[in-house]
Design an enzyme around this catalytic site. Structure first.
Site, PDB file in Angstrom:
ATOM      1  CB  ILE A  44      18.377  -8.304  -6.850  1.00  0.00           C
ATOM      2  CG1 ILE A  44      19.064  -7.358  -5.852  1.00  0.00           C
ATOM      3  CG2 ILE A  44      18.403  -7.758  -8.250  1.00  0.00           C
ATOM      4  CD1 ILE A  44      20.549  -7.204  -6.064  1.00  0.00           C
ATOM      5  CB  VAL A  72      17.546  -2.260  -2.503  1.00  0.00           C
ATOM      6  CG1 VAL A  72      17.874  -1.293  -1.371  1.00  0.00           C
ATOM      7  CG2 VAL A  72      18.649  -3.301  -2.641  1.00  0.00           C
ATOM      8  CG  ASN A 132      14.833  -2.218 -13.960  1.00  0.00           C
ATOM      9  OD1 ASN A 132      15.290  -1.143 -13.568  1.00  0.00           O
ATOM     10  ND2 ASN A 132      14.512  -3.198 -13.139  1.00  0.00           N
ATOM     11  CE1 TYR A 156      21.305  -6.532 -11.560  1.00  0.00           C
ATOM     12  CE2 TYR A 156      19.992  -6.553 -13.556  1.00  0.00           C
ATOM     13  CZ  TYR A 156      20.081  -6.634 -12.188  1.00  0.00           C
ATOM     14  OH  TYR A 156      18.948  -6.826 -11.438  1.00  0.00           O
TER      15      TYR A 156
HETATM   16  N1  ACO Z   1      18.579   4.914  -7.310  1.00  0.00           N
HETATM   17  C1  ACO Z   1      19.840   5.296  -7.597  1.00  0.00           C
HETATM   18  N2  ACO Z   1      20.706   4.560  -8.320  1.00  0.00           N
HETATM   19  C2  ACO Z   1      20.297   3.382  -8.807  1.00  0.00           C
HETATM   20  C3  ACO Z   1      19.026   2.905  -8.524  1.00  0.00           C
HETATM   21  C4  ACO Z   1      18.148   3.737  -7.775  1.00  0.00           C
HETATM   22  N3  ACO Z   1      16.871   3.384  -7.552  1.00  0.00           N
HETATM   23  N4  ACO Z   1      18.927   1.690  -9.075  1.00  0.00           N
HETATM   24  C5  ACO Z   1      20.094   1.415  -9.684  1.00  0.00           C
HETATM   25  N5  ACO Z   1      20.912   2.441  -9.564  1.00  0.00           N
HETATM   26  C6  ACO Z   1      22.208   2.463 -10.259  1.00  0.00           C
HETATM   27  C7  ACO Z   1      22.931   3.744 -10.199  1.00  0.00           C
HETATM   28  O1  ACO Z   1      23.621   3.862 -11.419  1.00  0.00           O
HETATM   29  C8  ACO Z   1      23.880   3.555  -9.054  1.00  0.00           C
HETATM   30  O2  ACO Z   1      25.173   3.873  -9.415  1.00  0.00           O
HETATM   31  P1  ACO Z   1      26.013   4.921  -8.491  1.00  0.00           P
HETATM   32  O3  ACO Z   1      26.027   4.318  -7.097  1.00  0.00           O
HETATM   33  O4  ACO Z   1      27.343   4.997  -9.141  1.00  0.00           O
HETATM   34  O5  ACO Z   1      25.215   6.176  -8.528  1.00  0.00           O
HETATM   35  C9  ACO Z   1      23.849   2.112  -8.759  1.00  0.00           C
HETATM   36  O6  ACO Z   1      22.962   1.482  -9.624  1.00  0.00           O
HETATM   37  C10 ACO Z   1      23.352   1.890  -7.406  1.00  0.00           C
HETATM   38  O7  ACO Z   1      23.974   0.742  -6.954  1.00  0.00           O
HETATM   39  P2  ACO Z   1      23.549   0.192  -5.566  1.00  0.00           P
HETATM   40  O8  ACO Z   1      23.340   1.300  -4.604  1.00  0.00           O
HETATM   41  O9  ACO Z   1      24.519  -0.866  -5.221  1.00  0.00           O
HETATM   42  O10 ACO Z   1      22.156  -0.496  -5.926  1.00  0.00           O
HETATM   43  P3  ACO Z   1      20.816  -0.460  -5.078  1.00  0.00           P
HETATM   44  O11 ACO Z   1      21.070  -0.720  -3.653  1.00  0.00           O
HETATM   45  O12 ACO Z   1      20.042   0.750  -5.452  1.00  0.00           O
HETATM   46  O13 ACO Z   1      20.104  -1.745  -5.703  1.00  0.00           O
HETATM   47  C11 ACO Z   1      18.525  -2.398  -7.333  1.00  0.00           C
HETATM   48  C12 ACO Z   1      19.913  -1.829  -7.093  1.00  0.00           C
HETATM   49  C13 ACO Z   1      18.432  -3.777  -6.721  1.00  0.00           C
HETATM   50  C14 ACO Z   1      18.317  -2.486  -8.855  1.00  0.00           C
HETATM   51  C15 ACO Z   1      17.500  -1.438  -6.672  1.00  0.00           C
HETATM   52  O14 ACO Z   1      17.610  -0.165  -7.232  1.00  0.00           O
HETATM   53  C16 ACO Z   1      16.068  -1.930  -6.762  1.00  0.00           C
HETATM   54  O15 ACO Z   1      15.604  -2.701  -5.924  1.00  0.00           O
HETATM   55  N6  ACO Z   1      15.351  -1.448  -7.792  1.00  0.00           N
HETATM   56  C17 ACO Z   1      13.929  -1.778  -7.949  1.00  0.00           C
HETATM   57  C18 ACO Z   1      13.723  -3.269  -8.252  1.00  0.00           C
HETATM   58  C19 ACO Z   1      14.579  -3.732  -9.396  1.00  0.00           C
HETATM   59  O16 ACO Z   1      14.734  -3.065 -10.413  1.00  0.00           O
HETATM   60  N7  ACO Z   1      15.136  -4.948  -9.219  1.00  0.00           N
HETATM   61  C20 ACO Z   1      15.915  -5.608 -10.257  1.00  0.00           C
HETATM   62  C21 ACO Z   1      14.983  -6.377 -11.152  1.00  0.00           C
HETATM   63  S1  ACO Z   1      15.906  -7.523 -12.176  1.00  0.00           S
HETATM   64  C22 ACO Z   1      16.075  -8.930 -11.184  1.00  0.00           C
HETATM   65  O17 ACO Z   1      15.449  -9.028 -10.164  1.00  0.00           O
HETATM   66  C23 ACO Z   1      17.081  -9.970 -11.575  1.00  0.00           C
END
Ligand code: ACO
Length: 142
Positions: free
Chosen positions: A66, A68, A105, A112
């Site tokens: 996943i 974004v 991470n 999650y």
């Molecule tokens: N910035 C801010 N909050 C984050 C971030 C971020 N980069 N990543 C996770 N969060 C957390 C916060 O606690 C936040 O909570 P809040 O909304 O209450 O403040 C919440 O998660 C954010 O939720 P979303 O907005 O729904 O998640 P987002 O659209 O940021 O997507 C994801 C989460 C996919 C983990 C994204 O941050 C991302 O692409 N990160 C880099 C790649 C990654 O880590 N992918 C997951 C690897 S594991 C796998 O692929 C199975």
């Protein structure tokens, strides 16, 4: 000279056209004048899943990736992707969907957990193993 095709622009060319507009403005030393941005639908994230089978839980979904784009993170898009995967899993008769995440991470781990996943490593002590490359060939006698 390389063969070049001259054709009318299509909607999906918008990103490339914007790039060329910026290059032209740079050439003209007027980059600061370009105020437009790409509008309309754009892919900003993805979830890649497939079906697996658990002898205990039956048909299951595995969320391999996943992602974004950084400038779109923290706006709820990742949560929506995960909710969509849950919908797909339920519609396909699955009782669970699984994923793996690197231990450093923390943001993803926290997300999650907030969404209701339980950590199988913490709860049951599972370790992920992999046979690949030479180890796999050796096992197969090659
Ligand atoms: N910035 C801010 N909050 C984050 C971030 C971020 N980069 N990543 C996770 N969060 C957390 C916060 O606690 C936040 O909570 P809040 O909304 O209450 O403040 C919440 O998660 C954010 O939720 P979303 O907005 O729904 O998640 P987002 O659209 O940021 O997507 C994801 C989460 C996919 C983990 C994204 O941050 C991302 O692409 N990160 C880099 C790649 C990654 O880590 N992918 C997951 C690897 S594991 C796998 O692929 C199975």
């Amino acid at each position: 000279m390389a063969s070049v095709q001259i054709r009318e622009a299509k909607e999906e060319d918008c990103g490339d056209i914007l790039r060329l507009i910026r290059e032209l403005a740079e050439y003209e030393k007027l980059s600061d004048q370009v105020k437009i941005s790409e509008e309309g639908p754009r892919l900003v994230g993805y979830g890649l899943y497939y079906f697996i089978y658990s002898t205990w839980k039956g048909r299951s979904v595995y969320l391999e990736d996943i992602y974004v784009m950084p400038e779109y993170q923290g706006q709820g898009i990742g949560s929506k992707i995960i909710k969509k995967v849950a919908e797909v899993a339920l519609e396909a008769g699955c009782t669970q969907f699984r994923l793996m995440v690197l231990d450093w991470n923390k943001r993803a781990v926290d997300l999650y957990k907030v969404l209701g996943a339980h950590d199988l490593t913490e709860a049951e002590g599972w370790h992920a193993f992999c046979f690949e490359g030479q180890a796999m060939k050796a096992l197969a006698g090659r």
